[in-house]
Write an enzyme that holds these catalytic residues in place. Structure first.
Site, PDB file in Angstrom:
ATOM      1  N   GLY A  17       6.604  -2.194   6.053  1.00  0.00           N
ATOM      2  CA  GLY A  17       7.955  -2.737   6.012  1.00  0.00           C
ATOM      3  C   GLY A  17       9.009  -1.915   6.710  1.00  0.00           C
ATOM      4  N   SER A  22      12.021   5.445  14.942  1.00  0.00           N
ATOM      5  CA  SER A  22      10.841   5.081  15.735  1.00  0.00           C
ATOM      6  C   SER A  22      11.320   4.664  17.124  1.00  0.00           C
ATOM      7  CB  SER A  22      10.095   3.930  15.065  1.00  0.00           C
ATOM      8  OG  SER A  22       9.556   4.370  13.840  1.00  0.00           O
ATOM      9  N   LEU A  23      11.225   5.578  18.062  1.00  0.00           N
ATOM     10  CA  LEU A  23      11.746   5.300  19.405  1.00  0.00           C
ATOM     11  C   LEU A  23      10.630   4.742  20.303  1.00  0.00           C
ATOM     12  CD1 LEU A  23      14.418   5.602  21.044  1.00  0.00           C
ATOM     13  CD2 LEU A  23      13.404   7.669  22.010  1.00  0.00           C
ATOM     14  N   GLU A  59       0.823  -1.206   0.000  1.00  0.00           N
ATOM     15  CA  GLU A  59       0.000   0.000   0.000  1.00  0.00           C
ATOM     16  C   GLU A  59       0.863   1.263   0.000  1.00  0.00           C
ATOM     17  OE1 GLU A  59      -2.680  -0.392   3.354  1.00  0.00           O
ATOM     18  OE2 GLU A  59      -3.240  -2.441   2.764  1.00  0.00           O
ATOM     19  N   CYS A  65       6.086  -5.144  15.779  1.00  0.00           N
ATOM     20  CA  CYS A  65       5.841  -4.178  16.858  1.00  0.00           C
ATOM     21  C   CYS A  65       4.384  -4.340  17.283  1.00  0.00           C
ATOM     22  CB  CYS A  65       6.070  -2.756  16.363  1.00  0.00           C
ATOM     23  SG  CYS A  65       7.741  -2.502  15.761  1.00  0.00           S
ATOM     24  N   CYS A 119       1.210  -2.290  15.498  1.00  0.00           N
ATOM     25  CA  CYS A 119       1.258  -2.029  14.055  1.00  0.00           C
ATOM     26  C   CYS A 119       0.604  -3.143  13.243  1.00  0.00           C
ATOM     27  CB  CYS A 119       2.732  -1.885  13.648  1.00  0.00           C
ATOM     28  SG  CYS A 119       2.961  -1.785  11.863  1.00  0.00           S
ATOM     29  N   CYS A 170       5.901  -7.152   7.406  1.00  0.00           N
ATOM     30  CA  CYS A 170       7.114  -6.787   8.159  1.00  0.00           C
ATOM     31  C   CYS A 170       7.370  -7.862   9.202  1.00  0.00           C
ATOM     32  CB  CYS A 170       6.932  -5.428   8.835  1.00  0.00           C
ATOM     33  SG  CYS A 170       8.401  -4.888   9.752  1.00  0.00           S
ATOM     34  N   CYS A 193      -0.628   5.889   9.816  1.00  0.00           N
ATOM     35  CA  CYS A 193       0.543   5.180  10.317  1.00  0.00           C
ATOM     36  C   CYS A 193       0.112   3.939  11.079  1.00  0.00           C
ATOM     37  CB  CYS A 193       1.318   6.030  11.327  1.00  0.00           C
ATOM     38  SG  CYS A 193       1.775   7.611  10.721  1.00  0.00           S
ATOM     39  N   CYS A 202       3.617   8.284   0.778  1.00  0.00           N
ATOM     40  CA  CYS A 202       4.164   7.357   1.766  1.00  0.00           C
ATOM     41  C   CYS A 202       4.281   5.999   1.085  1.00  0.00           C
ATOM     42  CB  CYS A 202       3.199   7.311   2.947  1.00  0.00           C
ATOM     43  SG  CYS A 202       3.621   6.090   4.192  1.00  0.00           S
TER      44      CYS A 202
HETATM   45  N1  SAH Z   1       9.198   0.152   9.812  1.00  0.00           N
HETATM   46  C1  SAH Z   1       9.491   1.534   9.864  1.00  0.00           C
HETATM   47  C2  SAH Z   1       8.686   2.363   8.903  1.00  0.00           C
HETATM   48  C3  SAH Z   1       7.219   2.039   8.757  1.00  0.00           C
HETATM   49  S1  SAH Z   1       6.203   2.376  10.132  1.00  0.00           S
HETATM   50  C4  SAH Z   1       9.351   2.066  11.278  1.00  0.00           C
HETATM   51  O1  SAH Z   1       8.828   1.341  12.121  1.00  0.00           O
HETATM   52  O2  SAH Z   1       9.782   3.185  11.526  1.00  0.00           O
HETATM   53  C5  SAH Z   1       6.027   4.155  10.058  1.00  0.00           C
HETATM   54  C6  SAH Z   1       5.671   4.814  11.392  1.00  0.00           C
HETATM   55  O3  SAH Z   1       4.348   4.472  11.817  1.00  0.00           O
HETATM   56  C7  SAH Z   1       6.604   4.381  12.505  1.00  0.00           C
HETATM   57  O4  SAH Z   1       7.031   5.474  13.279  1.00  0.00           O
HETATM   58  C8  SAH Z   1       5.725   3.473  13.294  1.00  0.00           C
HETATM   59  O5  SAH Z   1       6.176   3.313  14.571  1.00  0.00           O
HETATM   60  C9  SAH Z   1       4.378   4.174  13.189  1.00  0.00           C
HETATM   61  N2  SAH Z   1       3.239   3.348  13.600  1.00  0.00           N
HETATM   62  C10 SAH Z   1       3.116   2.004  13.523  1.00  0.00           C
HETATM   63  N3  SAH Z   1       1.922   1.605  14.025  1.00  0.00           N
HETATM   64  C11 SAH Z   1       1.278   2.717  14.442  1.00  0.00           C
HETATM   65  C12 SAH Z   1      -0.001   2.974  15.026  1.00  0.00           C
HETATM   66  N4  SAH Z   1      -0.874   1.990  15.279  1.00  0.00           N
HETATM   67  N5  SAH Z   1      -0.338   4.255  15.313  1.00  0.00           N
HETATM   68  C13 SAH Z   1       0.519   5.255  15.033  1.00  0.00           C
HETATM   69  N6  SAH Z   1       1.722   5.091  14.472  1.00  0.00           N
HETATM   70  C14 SAH Z   1       2.110   3.836  14.169  1.00  0.00           C
HETATM   71 FE1  SF4 Z   2       7.498  -3.154  11.017  1.00  0.00          FE
HETATM   72 FE2  SF4 Z   2       7.611  -0.479  11.405  1.00  0.00          FE
HETATM   73 FE3  SF4 Z   2       5.304  -1.849  11.768  1.00  0.00          FE
HETATM   74 FE4  SF4 Z   2       7.321  -2.167  13.483  1.00  0.00          FE
HETATM   75  S1  SF4 Z   2       6.169  -0.262  13.113  1.00  0.00           S
HETATM   76  S2  SF4 Z   2       6.059  -3.817  12.618  1.00  0.00           S
HETATM   77  S3  SF4 Z   2       9.086  -2.023  12.144  1.00  0.00           S
HETATM   78  S4  SF4 Z   2       6.396  -1.580   9.862  1.00  0.00           S
END
Ligand code: SAH
Ligand code: SF4
Length: 338
Positions: A151, A206-207, A84, A108, A111, A104, A326, A97
């Site tokens: 990803g 992404s901290l 997507e 996390c 996500c 992935c 996100c 984006c």
């Molecule tokens: N894998 C990479 C890039 C894709 S995710 C990463 O993790 O950075 C892009 C952003 O969306 C990241 O900062 C991720 O932490 C955030 N994200 C993931 N799930 C989310 C959610 N449910 N609500 C808000 N942000 C989210």
């Molecule tokens: Fe993968 Fe980024 Fe989603 Fe974590 S937040 S599962 S690293 S896409």
């Protein structure tokens, strides 16, 4: 042998031609002008065009499965086997984006893409073509790209680097490196590599927590790379690239928005040239995190503002109503599987 011209590098294209600059011409047709018919490559000889066609060369393109319009103006595109991209127009810029992988592996626990698991790496041309196809379909010049779709870009780094070369090339998509952002969950060895990359893109980390035990709870990959190792890699990166990085921080209500979290974050960013981007958690049904209210978000923002001496922004996510925000990408596939 690969016959899709988009899958070939400039050097490989040059080898196809009669003259060295034929490669440049073909590259410009397929990436800058978005031409899909070799017969229309009018500045190269008829003979060469015929040769390419006879030998089975073609201009590939990723197929759109469907798109969904959000009420906020953004549009989510679903391509091919389910990856997507999200188109987000703003006043003076248009951001796309992009996804770097289908699914992935990092799982996390906030996500939707993580729920899918890892399916495959996207090829360089499939990543760059997300931008080209969207730009063509909507007749809109894309000014910014963020690797924040499906990803982990640093786990498909060679293809991501190649895609960035296509995006930044003046005979390609011609987007300034400064307008491209890689977001990573923090793959430490690859951050050292990125520090040496000659296209000076922006970096977002992404901290989500600066407390080790908490970060490990929400991001399993944090077990492999400690906060200390991550910070050292960022210091190195900043020495090399001298460009302010962004720390992304999802607000998970009641989990990472307490006083101890502010304190830890303050310590973590000490000595880092960075800004902080707060992301209110977007709902993913499978997880039980609470979505923070606007008031919750501003409360945490104010707390940080008082303690931290850096720029803090809030990312009010776009496309929430179409599961394009996100962390929500993957919903279409997950839903189909139900
Ligand atoms: N894998 C990479 C890039 C894709 S995710 C990463 O993790 O950075 C892009 C952003 O969306 C990241 O900062 C991720 O932490 C955030 N994200 C993931 N799930 C989310 C959610 N449910 N609500 C808000 N942000 C989210
Ligand atoms: Fe993968 Fe980024 Fe989603 Fe974590 S937040 S599962 S690293 S896409």
């Amino acid at each position: 042998m690969e016959r899709n011209l988009k899958a070939l590098t400039l050097r490989q294209l040059s080898e196809l031609g009669e003259k060295h600059y034929n490669g440049i011409q073909i590259y410009r047709w397929i990436w800058k002008r978005g031409e899909e018919n070799i017969e229309n490559f009018t500045d190269i000889s008829k003979k060469l065009r015929k040769k390419l066609i006879d030998e089975g060369y073609f201009v590939g393109k990723i197929q759109e499965k469907f798109r969904i319009h959000s009420s906020d103006g953004s549009i989510k595109f679903v391509f091919e086997d389910g990856y997507e991209s999200v188109y987000m127009p703003e006043d003076d810029r248009v951001t796309v984006c992009v996804s770097s992988q289908l699914g992935c592996a990092l799982k996390c626990n906030f996500c939707a893409t993580g729920l899918l698991g890892f399916k495959r790496n996207l090829k360089a041309w499939e990543i760059a073509d997300q931008v080209l196809q969207i730009s063509k379909k909507l007749n809109s010049k894309v000014t910014n790209v963020v690797f924040m779709g499906m990803g982990e870009p640093l786990l498909n780094f060679e293809n991501v680097k190649q895609a960035i070369r296509i995006m930044t090339s003046h005979i390609g998509l011609n987007i300034g490196a400064r307008h491209i952002t890689i977001s990573t969950s923090g793959i430490v060895p690859k951050i050292y590599e990125l520090a040496e990359f000659d296209r000076r893109v922006k970096l977002a980390i992404s901290l989500h927590s600066a407390i080790e035990e908490k970060r490990v709870l929400v991001m399993p990959i944090a077990k492999a790379y400690s906060l200390n190792d991550l910070k050292n890699s960022l210091i190195y990166y900043l020495q090399k690239q001298r460009r302010r990085i962004t720390i992304e921080y999802i607000i998970l209500k009641g989990f990472n928005d307490k006083d101890e979290d502010v304190k830890a974050l303050k310590k973590f960013i000490q000595g880092l040239n960075c800004k902080i981007n707060l992301i209110p958690y977007n709902r993913v049904d499978y997880f039980s995190w609470e979505v923070p209210s606007e008031e919750d978000v501003y409360q945490f923002y104010d707390k940080l503002k008082k303690e931290l001496d850096v720029v803090i922004t809030i990312r009010w996510s776009r496309g929430r109503d179409v599961y394009g925000a996100c962390g929500q990408l993957g919903f279409e596939i997950l839903n189909k599987a139900k």
